[in-house]
Every structure is written in C-alpha cells, then in structure tokens.
Scaffold this motif. Structure first.
Motif, short mmCIF file in Angstrom:
data_model
loop_
_atom_site.label_atom_id
_atom_site.label_comp_id
_atom_site.label_asym_id
_atom_site.label_seq_id
_atom_site.Cartn_x
_atom_site.Cartn_y
_atom_site.Cartn_z
N ARG A 192 68.42 -16.78 -21.56
CA ARG A 192 69.88 -16.82 -21.51
C ARG A 192 70.38 -18.25 -21.29
N SER A 197 69.04 -17.38 -26.43
CA SER A 197 70.47 -17.10 -26.31
C SER A 197 71.32 -18.34 -26.60
N VAL A 274 68.46 -2.81 -8.86
CA VAL A 274 68.86 -3.60 -10.03
C VAL A 274 69.72 -4.76 -9.52
N ARG A 280 71.48 -11.51 -14.07
CA ARG A 280 70.74 -10.98 -15.21
C ARG A 280 70.60 -12.01 -16.32
N GLY A 281 69.40 -12.20 -16.76
CA GLY A 281 69.15 -13.08 -17.89
C GLY A 281 69.20 -12.28 -19.18
N SER A 282 68.61 -12.83 -20.25
CA SER A 282 68.65 -12.05 -21.49
C SER A 282 67.28 -11.66 -22.01
N ILE A 285 64.86 -6.58 -20.73
CA ILE A 285 64.38 -5.73 -19.63
C ILE A 285 65.52 -5.51 -18.65
N THR A 286 65.33 -4.56 -17.74
CA THR A 286 66.25 -4.41 -16.61
C THR A 286 65.72 -5.28 -15.48
N TYR A 287 66.55 -6.17 -14.99
CA TYR A 287 66.11 -7.08 -13.92
C TYR A 287 66.27 -6.38 -12.56
N ARG B 192 73.58 -5.89 -23.09
CA ARG B 192 74.13 -6.65 -21.96
C ARG B 192 75.23 -5.86 -21.26
N TYR B 196 69.99 -1.99 -21.29
CA TYR B 196 68.94 -2.33 -20.31
C TYR B 196 69.36 -3.42 -19.33
N SER B 197 70.33 -4.26 -19.70
CA SER B 197 70.77 -5.28 -18.74
C SER B 197 71.49 -4.66 -17.56
N ALA B 198 72.17 -3.56 -17.80
CA ALA B 198 72.97 -2.94 -16.74
C ALA B 198 72.12 -2.10 -15.79
N GLU B 199 71.15 -1.38 -16.37
CA GLU B 199 70.32 -0.48 -15.57
C GLU B 199 69.13 -0.06 -16.43
N ARG B 280 77.64 -13.96 -26.49
CA ARG B 280 76.22 -13.66 -26.58
C ARG B 280 75.86 -12.43 -25.77
N GLY B 281 75.20 -11.50 -26.39
CA GLY B 281 74.70 -10.34 -25.69
C GLY B 281 73.31 -10.60 -25.15
N SER B 282 72.56 -9.53 -24.86
CA SER B 282 71.20 -9.80 -24.39
C SER B 282 70.13 -9.21 -25.28
N LEU B 283 70.42 -9.06 -26.55
CA LEU B 283 69.32 -8.82 -27.48
C LEU B 283 68.49 -10.10 -27.56
#
Lengths: 742, 742
Positions: A192, A197, A274, A280-282, A285-287, B192, B196-199, B280-283
């Motif tokens: 990210r 990103s 979480v 959260r980066g990009s 995964i779920t951080y 994002r 998966y970034s959220a949970e 930018r999203g998190s793909l």
C-alpha cells in the motif's frame, strides 16, 4: 527514457542572476548531464557499503577526480564501529512446518551484475540474538500504535513484533518494540505504501517488487550521530571508546527487514482482533493484531569489528578570506548500488567541483576558501561527516560560513531546508535557475506549490499553510525554508556545532521510496524513473553551485535574519498552542473517563479498555520565550535595514569586523547546554525529534518537554532557549551598531 | 455464537418508563428472541424478491400471523413495472482470448439450499443493451471522480466504466456514467471497503468473499419512488401509465455488478495513468484509470412485464380516536434470502404485533387506531409502500399521527432519524430500554457515542460535533435526531405526504455491508455475525413497540418542536456558509488559474490540465429564511411552555382541537410546490440529495440550488421554504393560543 509532455510557452519566465552572472554562465556551461550520467553508472556498478571493496574504490576514484579538476584533495580515514551480518535467519514455525523468509532480493536483468556480494537483509547496530516467540503486528510501530494495542489488551512483552515501514524513522520501530518488552522485530514495506498500490513494480515500473526490502541503520542518531562508541569526540587511535554495551544508541534486540512477499505469509498467521482501518495495508489478507499461534524464530549475529571510513576532502584556498570556509558535501557510500541514494547527489558535487576547477584554471580566484567533501559511512550513522566534524570542531566553528549538503536527488520541486536566516539566500538562488519541466524559475514553481498547500489534504495546519500560501503569492516576500532534523551529513555541522547549514535536493514527482536501500536503486531505475536525462541532477549542481559561488565572493554577510525571526515567532506560538491543546484534551478526556464513555461505546466482542488518562497540564509561563522572540524580530528588522542602508558603503576594515560578527552568529543558537538527555545535540532551535527520528522538532527542549509531559524540563528550556535567542539578537544588535556607527 | 465480553457492573443504569409501565412490561415479556430467530430462519429460507414464489408465500404467511395475533388484516396488491433478467453477460475480449465474468455467486454450505432459483448479478431498472467498448476505472463514480478524470484528460464517452461500490448510492454510478456518455457500467465491491480488508470473509468471517457481489435497484428514486410508470398516482387497473421510455427514473445503459475476483481481472487490464491514492483499493494490483486496450462486452436484456406486489395491512381500531392512526411498518421482500435485509426488522414488527395482540386479547384497547404493515417491493424502489401511500393519500394525510419504519437491524447503537419535532419522543423511548451489551439505557449509550463525535476522524464539521457532544453530555437536553433522506419505506409518508415519520434500527458494530444484497445475507450470517441471540432484533421490537404504545394512548400531541427549530437554525447557518465558502473558493481558484499554478505544479509525465473554473457566487439574501427560522424558534419555545403549563388541564373538547391542529402540523412543511425538477418530493426541509442518492439534503431547494450553482432557484426556494416554515410557526402559534386561552 520517459518523455516529458509539451510545456506551455505561456509559462516561460526570466530569471535574475544570483552570483556573478559571468561565473553562473561558466558554471552552467561546464555542467554536462551526460557526463554526470556516466559517472553515476560507474559509481553504482558495485555495492558500495562501508567496508566493501568498491566503497574504497569510490573514495579513491573521487579523490582522483577532485585532483584532476585542479583541487588540493586528500582522504581522511577513521576506524569506526560498523557491524556486518555473520549469520541471520527468520523462520515461521507451525508444528513441524517451517517457512523460511528469503533474506536476499531477487536479481533482475536491469540490475547490475556485480563482482562483489551485496549485503543481505540487515539493519546496522541492532542487537545479536536468537529468539523464538509469537508474532504481533504493530502497524507502523509508533508510540500511538502501542497505545492502541494497549487498549486492545495486547502486550508485545516477550513477543516478536512485525512493523511496516513508514510514518516514522526505521530505528524507532525496534527501539519502541524493545522499550515495550519485545524480544525481536521484523520490518516490511506494505505494498500500500510503496509497492504495487503506489505504482507498477520494478522493473516494469518504479515501485517495490514483492521480493524487495529496505536495509538501513537503526543506530539511534537522535542521541548522537557518528561512531556510537565515540560520541562527541573523534574515533582515532589512542582515543577513548565506549564499550558496545555502554553505547546508548545501539539497539539490544535483533531486527531484520523482510519482503512483502514473505510478510504476507507471516501476517496471514496472525489471530486476534482485526486491526483498525488505518492499520490495514493492501496485501490480499485480513490484517489481525495477533498474537500468532505459530512462532517466529529470529536469529542475527553480527561481526562487531571496526571498519574504515574514507572521507574525501578537496580544497581551493580563498584569495581574500582564506579563513572563511564555504563547505559543500554529499556522501558516497550506498547500501547496495546506491544510484539515487547517494550517487544522484554525489555526481552534482562532482560536476560543481569540475566546473569550479575549470573557472580556477581560467583565472578565477574565490575570495573565500572552498572545501568540497565526499563523505563515507553516511548510511550507517553519518559516520564519516560526524567524525570529521568532531575531529576539526574548533577550526570549523572558527571558519565556516556555510555548509551546503545534498544527498538523494530526484525530480520536481526544490526542497531546501536548514538555517532559516539563509531563506532569502536560497530564494534568490532558486530564482536564478530554470526548472526543466515548466521552464519557469525554480523559485516560481516552488511558490506555486506552496500556494496549493492549503488545499493539500495531507496538510493539517491549515492556518499556517494559508499564511505560507499568501507569502508565496507575492514574489517579493521571502518564504522561510523548512527547518532541519537529521538524516544526512549536515547534522554534525548544524546540530552539533551550530554552523549554518542547508540541505538541497529536488523531489516530489518521482516514485522512488519503493527501491530505497534496496538492490533496485540502480542506474536503470534512476535513469528511467527518477531523473531521465539527469536533468534534475544537473539542476542540483547548478543550484548548489550558484550558492557556493555567491557564498565564495559576496562581501556582505549572507544571513537575512527576518525569515528566521518570523519562523521562531511561529514556533513559539506552536508550543504555546501545544500546551493549551494538551490541557484542553486532558480536561475533556477526564470527563469522558469519569462518565465511562469509552466503555459505553466499546463493542464488547472486541477488547478495548479505557485509554490511559492524559496528564493534567500545569500553567506554563512562556513569557521569556515570547520576549526573546520579539527581541530577535526587532533586532532582525533593524539589522536588515542597516545592512541595506549602510552595507555597501562599509570600509574594508569594518566589513571584516561585520563578517566576523556574522560568521558565528548562528552558533549563538547552539550553546554548551545541549538538549535534555542528549547533550551532543546543541542546537536549541532545530533538532531531530526523539520520537520522530529524522523529522525535525523546533524549539526541541521546550516542545519535547511538553509533548512528553516533563513540565519542569519544558520550563527550564524556555529559559535556556530564550537565553540563546537573546544572544542571537544581541549579536545582531552589535552588527547593526557597527553598520550604523558613524 | 459469539460471546459478549463481561460488562462492568459500574455501568448499570436505571431507566424511566416511557409508555404505560404496565404495558411496557407486557410488551417486553411477550417478545421472545428465540421465536423471532425461528421466524427469521423461515423467512430467509428461500429467495424472496418481487415476483418470486416465496415472496408471495411470505405475504400470506405474514397475513396469517397477523390474523392469529388477533389483528384485522388483509393484503393489498398492486401490479407494477418490475424488470427481471432474460439474458446477461460480461466478457473481457483481448484478441482471441475471452474472459467471462461469473454472474452468479458460489454457494456455501452455510447458505440455505433453496428450491427456487435466486436472481443472478443484476440491478433493476437499468437499460437493455449489447455494447462492446474499452474500459475505464472511475473510482466510486461520483461527481468529483469525473472532475478528476477530466483533469487527467480521460473521457468516458463511448466507453464502459467500472466503478466501485461506496461513497454514494448505487444508482448514481450508472446515472453519472450515462450523463458523461458512457455506454455501459460495471460495479464491483473493492475488498478494501467491505471485503478481506475489513474482516475475514464469509463463511469464516462476516465480510464479502471474492465471489460475492451486490444486487440492487438503480431506479432513480431521488426523482420519485414507487412504480416508475405511475409517479404520484397509484398503479392500478384503468389508471394511466407512462411508457418506459418516458419514465425519467429508468436508466438507459446496461449495468451489472461483478465480483471482486472478476473485477481484479478486468482492472488488471487497464492502462494509462496510475490513479490517485484515494482511488486505490486493496486488490493486489496497480490501479490505472484506463482506458484498456482489451474490450469489454456487456449485454443485458430484461423482461419488462408487470409483477404483483403484496402489501400486508393489519389494523386494530382505536377506542377513543379511531381516526387518528399510528402506523408501523417494515418490508418483507429481499434480494435473495434477505436475513438481515429486511427480515431482521420484519421480525421486530411481527413480535410487536404479537405482543400488542396479546394485550388486546387481555383487554387493553388502544385509544388510537394502530396499523401494522409488511411492505412488498421495497428493494426495487419502495414499490409497495409508495403505491399504498399514493392509493390512500387523502385519508393518510387526514388521519396519520406518526409513521414508524424499520428495515435492516444489526447491533450497537440506536440509529433514529426522521421528523425532528419527535426528537424528545425518541429520546424518552431510548431512555426506557436497556442496551444488552452495556446494561445502560439505549439513550445513555447513544449519548456516549455522540460525546465522542468531535474525536471521530470521519466527522468533518468539528464545531457542529462539539455542540452535539455538549448537548449529549447533559441528559436533560434533547438531542435532535438525524434528518432523513430516502432508502426505505418512510419516503412516501414523509417526503411525499409530509406525514411525520421515524426510521429506527440498531447498528454501528456488526460488519455487515459485505453481504448486503448478496446470497450470503443468510440466517447463518445474521445469527453468527450481525445479532447473535437476536437480542438487538428483540430490542428493536421493544423500542418501536414502546413508541407505538405511547403514540396510541398519549392524550397530548407528541411533537416537541424546539429540537426541530434548533435543527432548522443550524441548516440555515449551513446553507449560508456553503454560499460563502463557494464564493471564497471561486475567488481563490481564479487567482490560482490566472497565475498558472495548476500547470506549474503538475508532473509533466502525467496528464493533468487546469480544473474547470468555479462559478462566481452572487450575493444571496438569506433574510427570509433566517427570519422564518427565528419565528419557528420563538413559536416552538412558546408552544412547549404553554403545553407544559396548560396541557394537562385542558378540557376534552379543547384537547381534541389541539390534537387536530397538531396532527397535520408537519404537513405544513410539504406544501404543493415540490422540489425543483422533482415535484413528487414535497418536503422542503428533508429530501434525498439528487447527487447523494439515499443521503439527506436539508433545506434541499436552497442547498442544491447553491451546490449545483442554480442561483435563481436557490433564491426562489429561500422564499418558498421560508413560507413553509412560517406556516409551521403559525400553526404552533394557533396551538399556543388554544392552550393559553382562558
């Protein structure tokens, strides 16, 4: 090579000469971007870290170059503590499954194929260690991240932390981890921040590829820079040295950078809550914050022997004022190939030296002595420049008019920071060079950027940005340059000796952070993405070269202290507001705690306790500082007026008296007191923040006293700082008296 | 099932009864979370969209339930335009390689296995089309995104756009794309935002899995809701209908949602400039703006036949005031299984109806008539509620005291919005129920949240948040509820008829957005992640049930208009500031444009032209609005004082006169004028924003006139809105006179 888009003719501007116009012309004519590119290609063809074969080659090659340009040059060598890895590994252990992190970066065909081995994943001055523990993700690993973890009920005690690069200086991450009881630290760069990103990854684009990582130093140079065993004195035979254990700025816990390809594997193993959105980066995964049930095994063992650093020092003696020195420098050591860091700045120094050499050969004699330097060992801790400054401290304090530093150079806007009584000097230099992209003066382009400051979402202090934007819109107004923290070789000069210093570089457009301190900081990367055509590297040489030429010959002192006075007045306002804001925040928070507000809004499926109660802020008397700041303003105004009125008509004898008064003017700001807990840092107006690393804290004794809630210390430094400002004002008053005396 | 953490005993609070304490006790005793869970399980066992077999089953089942609870119930059916997909496909074509998007979601074992087919990827009321064109990424597809694209030199004309969900209402994305000349639109949810970034993703966690997507409607309900062919009148046999082409709120271009697993493939094919950081999203890709060299083929063909919607209407006649109605409703149609949306709210309505039925069976008679409703066709465009409201408009305007709506229910804080003269009513209801997580009253918990507003980084208007926080800290102060835009079945009541309305739901803690309108909005998801134990669904029933009981029996009018007056005063301030801010921005921007600042700061390797010049803002006279707002404040104060002093002692005849005056008080705010360009929307204080979709714009005629630079319209609506506010004040004055007359 990337092609610039057409630039509108509308924007063409004329420039005003800064130094002697004839000299400026010669300077510009002698600077050859293609030649600079060739130098950069050679200088970045092998790994150049301290102790490497090519590090010495560069020093000798640079020495030869200076000599061939007609300079009186030599190498000064210091033996300093500089650790290198003997053994290292990072493993993720889950039952019988072991995943090993790749501690070396994949080579690409665009990267040089060197004869010598490059340094693997490593940070210098970490602790030796062999630890196995669960992992916890600490975001950027800054103070507020640990506060958030504490509210989540997560302790890093006995754990290994994984932090991402960014927000604060690298060395703070393991230091704060260590202070919180962690036994080891991993650092990775989240895509990210400077990976996919941000831009396409190298070699397709400029950003960090999955296998890249950032080397660096974790020596705590916010305490002192240079050889950590010889703080404040030169590292030399027969000189005392601390033991490694006694050196306060060497880390105790093992720490390694890993790639984001590997970090993904480690982070995916974390359990627990979480993390908050800003953490959260990009990675896909779920951080989670952790801890992991899987364990991390981290092992580092270093060779702690002394290594040599080679400073190359070149001199042209001044014809009129041989004991007034103008010093210019850039370091020559890299972490690997170091094309952008440091060779982009280093080739500017070389190009200037060549141009000046040609002028001298053609008959010009600088009035003041010019000293061009090529520092070694900057990367591990400003080793070469600091040892040299400590070695020659008395002479430097007596003779140095100005130190001009550069380091990394890229593309975009002039970034000039340093002693703010040189703001007008910088502004006039910037107005005398043309920006290659927009064809207006560098000053004009920079002012355009400052005018947009209030609209930049990253800018927090809107009122300050508006004031700057207003000043920038009026080309006759001097805009103060930025204050300096640390992070390059000006530190010994400015912060330790109080010598006025500037740090110059162009930046703001190239995506470059993703290859910083990696093997991908290569000639290919620099020439394709950072400065195609080496036009900004050449521009840096023209900009710094003009400053050197002006500083060499100008009869009157270079300082125009009003911009400094304005800045100090602003900083005094800021520290007062800081105390007021903290006081208000503590009051509000006490009410919220009393009414259980934090517990009432908490989601009970997540742990989140009350935040730590903020300390109540006592009444603090800022009067001494305000009075001193006012006095500096008045003295600066009177001095500038007197200089304009009487400067040119001054007799040679009086002029020399004035020069003498003003040569050490800035040193009044760096008396013997030093800063709390770090007496090596003498400057009372500018210092790197203890909690920011490179980032500056102005009025540091006062500001950090308030920030870190040491109220007595803040009060003491209000008085100490006021005293220094009064001394500065008194010196200006003496100069004004001299100017106005009949 | 997730276990809540232990709650500190410290926080236990007592509550004040709101309605008759004996009735409240009966209500609470009759509400059975386990039974509600069983209802929800059944109601979400098959797809329930309009026209589906189970949709009708639900209506009949609900009818039977109401009857069994002792209510007089029936179904009202309307035949409305509701399109369903006949054929659809999305392909990425690169030479001979064709990638086909998966337009159906992968089933998981946690999801019901229905007998009926569910709706594939689709948005209702899009255009038929078969188009092939390059792709462009437009971020959230909002107005400012198109401005940014224009500065990058990118036009979407003749292209297909891909937008991500979020920031504004779904339907705005294809509408703005269409307005900018795009021929098609894809919408995806970036991980994002709610993946998966959220949970962790479903079924492991609550967030959106890679194959999930969001169905929905793109009918432009900011113009009017209900059957788009019958705006403002009921859809019935023999009634007129527009042609589909003439309906202003049906889209022209084809539009489909796709999963983020598929979106990744499409986005990776985009070339051109790298997008700004906020886009930018998190793909794990670099996001470019495009266009793509690969082409997208998008095809949608719909069946445009009429379908039936089944509103279930249940009634208990009032004993004393049968012609004063209290209406309560929630919809019963989902996009697929609809466990959280709408069944979580629907089961609350059922639980209340059952409890009230038991009270009636035990002998209680509500003084006012109660009408409980279960709406159909909410998802495609509030079809069932709007047609019913249009069908019974005159009677509803004459008789309705209050409409109480709910829809989605989750976990956390009471979110109550609507007619702000009911703020005190809501506050007292909230003070009478206990939050299951913290064991304090819902009001107390909500106030705690409001007190944290100033510290929420998402809150922009710090001064307003501080004022709210201050009010929230004092439990004796009424905090105004939020204003309502659109997005659920209150719209016909509130916005079209001016009937006072409330919308209730608990939320703020569950991660739920990622399954919204997908097959994963299931019983399993709701009971594991949204409301384990159905405790908040039960709490919603207790909260709304209390309001119904109080509204049914209270002798005095329910409005306390001071909170409304305060809100109006704030909104007037806001629109004035909006004009001033826009004026200042235009002036500053003109200076920047004149000095070529945007071109000077631009990176020439990236396209970025000057922004469009902002329109100069004329002087606007807000006096009529300010005067009317002041008049409302004075009238509200006088009325509340008079009500407190004289209300209880009022004779039955006078009381009935007062009730009559106050029953239609709020309708003074929705005169015949309607809003500019959308006369269906009558309410002059609250409306959904034309450019925000669901989000409210207060003082919409004035505010949107200024925002969209139609100055004459703003001036006209200052006068029209002032007239309505004056009528509201006059009605209050009449009530005060009645109260204070001897």
């Amino acid at each position: 090579m990337r092609k610039f888009l057409a630039v509108t003719a509308l924007l063409l501007s004329t420039t005003a000469a800064f130094a002697d116009p004839a000299l400026e012309q010669k300077l510009d004519a002698a600077i050859n971007p293609a030649e600079m590119g060739a130098w950069l290609k050679f200088l970045s063809s092998e790994p150049s870290q301290v102790g490497s074969p090519f590090n010495k080659t560069i020093a000798e090659w640079t020495l030869a170059k200076f000599k061939s340009f007609g300079w009186d040059a030599h190498i000064e060598t210091y033996q300093v503590l500089y650790p290198t890895p003997l053994a290292e590994s990072v493993e993720l252990i889950e039952g019988k499954t072991v995943f090993k992190a790749t501690l070396n970066e994949p080579w690409t065909k665009e990267t040089p194929k060197p004869k010598d081995k490059w340094l693997p994943s490593y940070v210098a001055y970490q602790g030796d260690g062999d630890v196995t523990a669960p992992l916890i993700y600490v975001n950027y690993g800054m103070k507020e991240d640990y506060e958030a973890l504490e509210r989540m009920g997560i302790s890093v005690k006995g754990k290994i932390v994984i932090a991402r690069y960014g927000q604060g200086w690298r060395g703070l991450k393991p230091r704060l981890a260590q202070e919180h009881g962690a036994v080891g630290c991993l650092i990775y760069s989240d895509p990210r921040d400077d990976g996919y990103s941000a831009e396409e990854v190298y070699p397709k684009g400029p950003a960090r590829p999955p296998g890249g990582f950032q080397r660096g130093s974790v020596q705590d140079i916010t305490i002192s820079s240079g050889d950590p065993l010889t703080p404040g004195f030169v590292a030399g035979p027969g000189k005392p040295r601390l033991t490694r254990e006694a050196a306060p700025n060497i880390l105790k816990i093992p720490t390694l950078p890993i790639s984001y390809a590997d970090a993904r594997v480690f982070l995916a193993k974390l359990n627990g809550q979480v993390v908050p959105p800003s953490w959260r980066g990009s990675l896909p995964i779920t951080y989670h914050a952790g801890p992991s049930t899987a364990e991390v095994h981290l092992k580092v063992k270093s060779d702690w022997s002394l290594k040599p650093v080679y400073d190359v020092i070149a001199k042209i003696e001044g014809s009129t004022y041989p004991d007034q020195w103008v010093i210019r420098g850039n370091h020559h050591d890299g972490w690997v190939f170091g094309a952008t860091d440091p060779q982009s700045g280093h080739i500017a120094v070389l190009a200037e030296a060549k141009a000046i050499g040609e002028m001298v050969k053609a008959g010009w004699k600088p009035k003041r002595t010019l000293i061009y330097t090529s520092w070694d060992g900057e990367e591990p801790g400003l080793l070469g420049s600091t040892e040299w400054v400590e070695d020659h401290a008395a002479e430097l304090k007596a003779k140095t008019v100005l130190y001009i530093n550069s380091d990394v150079n890229a593309r975009g806007f002039l970034s000039a920071s340093g002693s703010q009584d040189f703001s007008a000097f910088v502004g006039r230099a910037a107005a005398s060079v043309i920006d290659p992209e927009t064809k207006v003066s560098v000053d004009q382009r920079l002012r355009a950027k400052l005018r947009m400051g209030p609209f930049d979402p990253a800018v927090k202090e809107k009122d300050e940005a508006k004031a700057v934007a207003k000043a920038a819109a009026d080309p006759s107004t001097v805009v103060p340059i930025e204050a300096l923290g640390t992070g390059s070789d000006y530190t010994g000069f400015l912060q330790h000796l109080g010598i006025p210093s500037l740090d110059l570089g162009y930046n703001g457009e190239a995506v470059w952070a993703g290859v910083y301190h990696s093997i991908y900081d290569s000639y290919d990367h620099h020439s394709r993405f950072v400065d195609p055509g080496f036009v900004y590297d050449a521009l840096l040489a023209k900009t710094a070269g003009r400053m050197v030429l002006a500083a060499a010959d100008t009869e009157l002192p270079l300082q125009q202290p009003e911009a400094f006075a304005d800045s100090v007045a602003l900083y005094v306002k800021q520290v007062k507001k800081l105390a007021d804001d903290k006081r208000e925040a503590a009051t509000i928070q006490a009410g919220l705690l009393k009414d259980h507000v934090f517990r009432l809004i908490a989601d009970p499926t997540k742990s989140s306790g009350d935040p730590k109660a903020l300390a109540a802020v006592p009444a603090i008397d800022f009067t001494p500082l305000e009075t001193a700041s006012d006095r500096v303003s008045a003295a600066a105004k009177a001095y500038e007026f007197a200089l304009t009125e009487h400067g040119k008509a001054l007799s040679p004898a009086k002029r020399e008296q004035l020069q003498k008064l003003m040569l050490t003017l800035d040193q009044t700001l760096a008396p013997e007191d030093g800063l709390p807990g770090r007496p090596w840092y003498k400057h009372l107006i500018y210092a790197p923040g203890r909690q920011t690393g490179y980032g500056v804290k102005t009025l540091p004794g006062v500001r950090e006293g308030i920030e870190e809630e040491r109220w007595d210390e803040a009060v003491r430094y209000i008085s100490i700082t006021a005293r220094a400002l009064n001394a500065y004002a008194a010196r200006l008053d003496a100069a004004t008296e001299l100017l106005t005396a009949p």
